[in-house]
Design a protein around this motif. Structure first.
Motif, PDB file in Angstrom:
ATOM      1  N   PHE A 429     -10.135 -40.823   2.860  1.00  0.00           N
ATOM      2  CA  PHE A 429     -11.042 -39.986   2.437  1.00  0.00           C
ATOM      3  C   PHE A 429     -11.698 -39.215   3.884  1.00  0.00           C
ATOM      4  O   PHE A 429     -11.391 -39.801   4.867  1.00  0.00           O
ATOM      5  N   GLY A 430     -12.335 -38.320   3.491  1.00  0.00           N
ATOM      6  CA  GLY A 430     -12.876 -37.457   4.606  1.00  0.00           C
ATOM      7  C   GLY A 430     -13.640 -36.181   4.277  1.00  0.00           C
ATOM      8  O   GLY A 430     -13.586 -35.807   3.094  1.00  0.00           O
ATOM      9  N   PHE A 431     -14.042 -35.429   5.285  1.00  0.00           N
ATOM     10  CA  PHE A 431     -14.725 -34.263   4.835  1.00  0.00           C
ATOM     11  C   PHE A 431     -14.207 -33.003   5.875  1.00  0.00           C
ATOM     12  O   PHE A 431     -13.584 -33.234   7.024  1.00  0.00           O
ATOM     13  N   GLU A 432     -13.756 -31.999   5.258  1.00  0.00           N
ATOM     14  CA  GLU A 432     -13.252 -30.444   5.870  1.00  0.00           C
ATOM     15  C   GLU A 432     -14.416 -29.674   5.891  1.00  0.00           C
ATOM     16  O   GLU A 432     -15.045 -29.260   4.737  1.00  0.00           O
ATOM     17  N   SER A 433     -14.744 -29.066   6.858  1.00  0.00           N
ATOM     18  CA  SER A 433     -15.643 -28.033   6.891  1.00  0.00           C
ATOM     19  C   SER A 433     -14.880 -26.333   7.139  1.00  0.00           C
ATOM     20  O   SER A 433     -13.750 -26.255   7.829  1.00  0.00           O
ATOM     21  N   ARG A 434     -15.490 -25.538   6.492  1.00  0.00           N
ATOM     22  CA  ARG A 434     -14.888 -24.282   6.599  1.00  0.00           C
ATOM     23  C   ARG A 434     -16.192 -23.069   6.581  1.00  0.00           C
ATOM     24  O   ARG A 434     -17.125 -23.648   6.748  1.00  0.00           O
ATOM     25  N   GLU A 435     -15.653 -21.985   6.781  1.00  0.00           N
ATOM     26  CA  GLU A 435     -16.559 -20.940   7.347  1.00  0.00           C
ATOM     27  C   GLU A 435     -17.543 -20.660   6.057  1.00  0.00           C
ATOM     28  O   GLU A 435     -18.715 -20.512   6.604  1.00  0.00           O
ATOM     29  N   ASN A 436     -17.423 -20.784   4.895  1.00  0.00           N
ATOM     30  CA  ASN A 436     -18.352 -20.729   3.680  1.00  0.00           C
ATOM     31  C   ASN A 436     -18.696 -21.929   2.990  1.00  0.00           C
ATOM     32  O   ASN A 436     -19.004 -21.869   1.787  1.00  0.00           O
ATOM     33  N   GLY A 437     -18.571 -22.933   3.580  1.00  0.00           N
ATOM     34  CA  GLY A 437     -18.800 -24.400   2.949  1.00  0.00           C
ATOM     35  C   GLY A 437     -17.753 -25.354   3.614  1.00  0.00           C
ATOM     36  O   GLY A 437     -17.450 -25.469   4.645  1.00  0.00           O
ATOM     37  N   GLY A 438     -17.417 -26.200   2.479  1.00  0.00           N
ATOM     38  CA  GLY A 438     -16.840 -27.520   3.027  1.00  0.00           C
ATOM     39  C   GLY A 438     -16.483 -28.240   1.590  1.00  0.00           C
ATOM     40  O   GLY A 438     -16.537 -27.975   0.529  1.00  0.00           O
ATOM     41  N   GLN A 439     -15.700 -29.416   1.844  1.00  0.00           N
ATOM     42  CA  GLN A 439     -15.316 -30.089   0.776  1.00  0.00           C
ATOM     43  C   GLN A 439     -14.957 -31.370   1.088  1.00  0.00           C
ATOM     44  O   GLN A 439     -14.516 -31.849   2.391  1.00  0.00           O
ATOM     45  N   TRP A 440     -15.549 -32.602   0.561  1.00  0.00           N
ATOM     46  CA  TRP A 440     -15.100 -34.006   0.510  1.00  0.00           C
ATOM     47  C   TRP A 440     -13.872 -34.251  -0.479  1.00  0.00           C
ATOM     48  O   TRP A 440     -13.708 -33.744  -1.238  1.00  0.00           O
ATOM     49  N   GLU A 441     -12.938 -35.038   0.308  1.00  0.00           N
ATOM     50  CA  GLU A 441     -11.779 -35.437  -0.380  1.00  0.00           C
ATOM     51  C   GLU A 441     -11.624 -36.994  -0.313  1.00  0.00           C
ATOM     52  O   GLU A 441     -12.089 -37.594   0.703  1.00  0.00           O
ATOM     53  N   GLY A 442     -10.908 -37.460  -1.364  1.00  0.00           N
ATOM     54  CA  GLY A 442     -10.723 -38.879  -1.533  1.00  0.00           C
ATOM     55  C   GLY A 442      -9.580 -39.200  -2.294  1.00  0.00           C
ATOM     56  O   GLY A 442      -9.250 -38.360  -3.476  1.00  0.00           O
ATOM     57  N   LYS A 443      -8.796 -40.325  -1.710  1.00  0.00           N
ATOM     58  CA  LYS A 443      -7.403 -40.526  -2.632  1.00  0.00           C
ATOM     59  C   LYS A 443      -7.170 -42.066  -2.400  1.00  0.00           C
ATOM     60  O   LYS A 443      -7.588 -42.598  -1.234  1.00  0.00           O
ATOM     61  N   LEU A 444      -6.666 -42.642  -3.484  1.00  0.00           N
ATOM     62  CA  LEU A 444      -6.394 -43.904  -3.500  1.00  0.00           C
ATOM     63  C   LEU A 444      -5.324 -44.337  -4.379  1.00  0.00           C
ATOM     64  O   LEU A 444      -5.371 -43.767  -5.627  1.00  0.00           O
ATOM     65  N   ALA A 445      -4.402 -44.874  -4.179  1.00  0.00           N
ATOM     66  CA  ALA A 445      -3.168 -45.264  -4.875  1.00  0.00           C
ATOM     67  C   ALA A 445      -3.014 -46.983  -4.660  1.00  0.00           C
ATOM     68  O   ALA A 445      -2.534 -47.072  -3.325  1.00  0.00           O
ATOM     69  N   LEU A 446      -3.178 -47.895  -5.437  1.00  0.00           N
ATOM     70  CA  LEU A 446      -3.340 -49.228  -4.897  1.00  0.00           C
ATOM     71  C   LEU A 446      -2.499 -49.982  -6.006  1.00  0.00           C
ATOM     72  O   LEU A 446      -3.051 -50.350  -7.042  1.00  0.00           O
ATOM     73  N   PRO A 447      -1.161 -50.552  -5.633  1.00  0.00           N
ATOM     74  CA  PRO A 447      -0.457 -51.335  -6.468  1.00  0.00           C
ATOM     75  C   PRO A 447      -1.003 -52.851  -6.364  1.00  0.00           C
ATOM     76  O   PRO A 447      -1.328 -53.131  -5.339  1.00  0.00           O
ATOM     77  N   ILE A 448      -1.318 -53.381  -7.624  1.00  0.00           N
ATOM     78  CA  ILE A 448      -1.756 -54.716  -7.756  1.00  0.00           C
ATOM     79  C   ILE A 448      -0.852 -55.635  -8.325  1.00  0.00           C
ATOM     80  O   ILE A 448       0.062 -55.188  -8.916  1.00  0.00           O
ATOM     81  N   ASP A 449      -1.268 -57.003  -8.136  1.00  0.00           N
ATOM     82  CA  ASP A 449      -0.139 -57.991  -8.456  1.00  0.00           C
ATOM     83  C   ASP A 449      -0.140 -57.886 -10.058  1.00  0.00           C
ATOM     84  O   ASP A 449      -0.763 -57.310 -10.714  1.00  0.00           O
ATOM     85  N   ASN A 450       1.106 -58.284 -10.541  1.00  0.00           N
ATOM     86  CA  ASN A 450       1.493 -58.426 -12.163  1.00  0.00           C
ATOM     87  C   ASN A 450       1.727 -56.912 -12.556  1.00  0.00           C
ATOM     88  O   ASN A 450       1.359 -56.596 -13.796  1.00  0.00           O
ATOM     89  N   GLY A 451       1.953 -56.035 -11.917  1.00  0.00           N
ATOM     90  CA  GLY A 451       2.629 -54.703 -12.336  1.00  0.00           C
ATOM     91  C   GLY A 451       1.342 -53.942 -12.479  1.00  0.00           C
ATOM     92  O   GLY A 451       1.516 -52.734 -13.319  1.00  0.00           O
ATOM     93  N   ASN A 452       0.120 -54.054 -12.045  1.00  0.00           N
ATOM     94  CA  ASN A 452      -0.846 -52.938 -12.327  1.00  0.00           C
ATOM     95  C   ASN A 452      -0.866 -52.129 -11.044  1.00  0.00           C
ATOM     96  O   ASN A 452      -0.666 -52.316  -9.940  1.00  0.00           O
TER      97      ASN A 452
END
Length: 529
Positions: A429-452
């Motif tokens: 996750f993080g923030f990108e600044s651009r000349e005319n604005g910006g954007q927040w980004e977030g990504k998560l991929a989490l394998p969990i026990d028992n095939g979840n």
């Protein structure tokens, strides 16, 4: 004392079904491989041995490692002749050495004429696996203003059974009743209806209103399809099964055609000579001690009217800590008669290519290029660490955005974000600044026990950026995909387990009162009889 020592040694040995999911995950198994182990462990021993022998690359090495560490023992009861019936015995097949590329086992001799294990080591006499009854339901809602009601909501219920190599299902999709059968008779296979097919293609005859997130090893729920029939011959050679035959599917082609499936379903193809229309599927991986681990995924439809498809490559070298992801695809309105309606449907075809390379996921580069009608976009970026540790990295990213065709615009983005990547696990996750604005980004991929598996991705754009955002996404076909979006907000949440799945996505455009909300819920329950 001697008896005690023997009991202790025997206690060390395990059967496949005595190894728990947690033990497999601790040994480094990805969730899908752990689920496959547990599924095969319920079946006759020779099925487990055949599955083990069919694995390749990293998966084969992981299974061989656990096989040795846990001292797995498989007992196969042999058929006896009349003179031996009073002397029943168990023959132990122990510590079978896996040979990924040979397709045979030295400790499991086979007769190539009968394609079975040799006499008194052939036709293992085991009890049939339990008959499995399964049932469940699915519901989805696509909430878009002005969309006809019949296209917004879809629901389904189903009941089926699986056992002795046969499988059937009865379904009600919306107001339509359908069926599916997958029948095997020695070397022959026949599938018919709206669910089962011998090829693993996702695009082939896809039902545009339904899809399955519960398709995985051992699952009775592959992708829903429109009515199709397949008749094929399964040819066994050196322990590897090939399949080829004929099919008929009006949803794919007005004319019948032929199909082919390689061992492990790593490669398959269909072809209709009448329309000169074909489809190709690839899902393969290989390991090299010197060149690292590699995996390719691809699927395409070649048609004289319009061709679509994708190609994805993942390479990694654990020794040198080098990683590479590359994907290219051709998207089209034609394709969206075959895929999930949760995606924003393009008005014209788009060709996009993306490449990401890195060292230890902390120092790397990205390239992207897209052609969509008269709109051309490309960009490049580089990232390097502020701070890095085993708990994740703080990275700085510099990215150039270029657009030509409809517009002439260049833009610079500078971002700071936290990221941790390991195999299929991603936290970023993080923030990108651009000349005319910006954007927040977030990504998560989490394998969990028992095939979840839990996946989340989001982007929130502020101001008025002139170029589209690179949105890292997980989709129906590949482990990884990236797309361009001008949406102000996108949120995607997906949770998949062996028996339940939930997929939610929400997006909205700037100055547009018509957001898109998509919800899909599926439930699968199995009962052993």
């Amino acid at each position: 004392m001697w008896i005690s020592l023997v009991q202790t040694l025997q206690a060390v040995e395990k059967k496949p079904d005595q190894v728990s999911i947690s033990e497999l995950l601790e040994a480094g198994f990805p969730p899908h491989l752990a689920a496959a182990w547990k599924e095969k462990a319920k079946q006759p021993p020779e099925n487990f041995i055949q599955w083990k022998r069919s694995l390749k690359g990293k998966e084969a090495n992981l299974v061989a490692k656990v096989w040795k560490l846990k001292q797995i023992t498989v007992y196969i009861q042999q058929p006896l002749n009349e003179g031996e019936r009073s002397k029943q015995r168990l023959v132990e097949t122990k510590n079978v050495n896996h040979q990924p590329h040979s397709g045979t086992d030295r400790n499991f001799p086979r007769d190539t004429k009968t394609k079975n294990i040799k006499r008194n080591q052939t036709f293992p006499y085991t009890t049939d696996p339990p008959y499995e009854l399964f049932f469940g339901m699915g519901y989805q809602n696509l909430d878009v203003r002005y969309l006809p009601r019949e296209e917004k909501n879809h629901s389904s219920v189903f009941l089926g059974g699986k056992g002795k190599g046969q499988i059937w299902i009865l379904e009600k999709r919306d107001e339509t009743f359908s069926y599916g059968t997958n029948l095997t008779f020695q070397q022959f296979r026949f599938t018919s209806g709206n669910r089962y097919k011998p090829i693993p293609h996702f695009y082939f005859a896809k039902d545009p209103n339904f899809y399955s997130q519960l398709e995985r090893t051992g699952s009775p729920l592959p992708q829903p399809i429109l009515f199709s029939n397949f008749l094929g011959y399964r040819y066994l050679r050196e322990g590897k099964e090939y399949e080829f035959g004929m099919y008929q599917s009006a949803a794919f082609s007005a004319y019948p055609g032929i199909y082919f499936v390689s061992p492990n379903k790593s490669y398959s193809a269909v072809w209709s000579a009448g329309e000169n229309k074909s489809s190709l599927y690839i899902n393969d991986s290989w390991n090299s001690q010197d060149l690292g681990n590699h995996r390719i995924q691809a699927e395409s439809i070649f048609d004289k009217k319009e061709s679509v498809g994708f190609f994805y490559l993942k390479s990694e070298s654990p020794a040198s800590k080098l990683f590479l992801d590359a994907t290219v695809y051709r998207d089209s309105p034609l394709l969206y008669g075959m895929v999930s309606p949760s995606e924003v449907r393009p008005e014209i075809p788009q060709v996009l290519g993306y490449t990401r390379g890195s060292f230890k996921h902390i120092l790397g580069f990205e390239f992207l290029s897209s052609i969509e009608g008269h709109r051309y976009e490309n960009g490049r970026s580089g990232f390097l660490p502020f701070f890095f540790s085993e708990w994740g990295n703080l990275l700085y990213r510099y990215r150039e955005y270029n657009e030509s065709g409809n517009y002439q615009w260049n833009e610079i983005g500078r971002a700071a974000f936290y990221e941790w990547r390991k195999e299929k696990t991603v936290v970023s996750f993080g923030f990108e600044s651009r000349e005319n604005g910006g954007q927040w980004e977030g990504k998560l991929a989490l394998p969990i026990d028992n095939g979840n598996l839990l996946e989340f991705s989001a982007i929130f754009r502020e101001g008025h950026p002139k170029t589209r955002a690179w949105f890292e996404n997980w989709t129906y076909a590949t482990d990884f995909n990236i797309n361009l979006t001008d949406r102000q907000e996108i949120f995607k949440l997906k949770w998949v387990s062996p028996f339940i799945s939930l997929n939610i996505s929400y997006s909205e455009k700037e100055n547009d009162p018509n957001p898109i909300l998509f919800i899909n819920f599926q439930l699968l329950q199995k009962i052993d009889l």
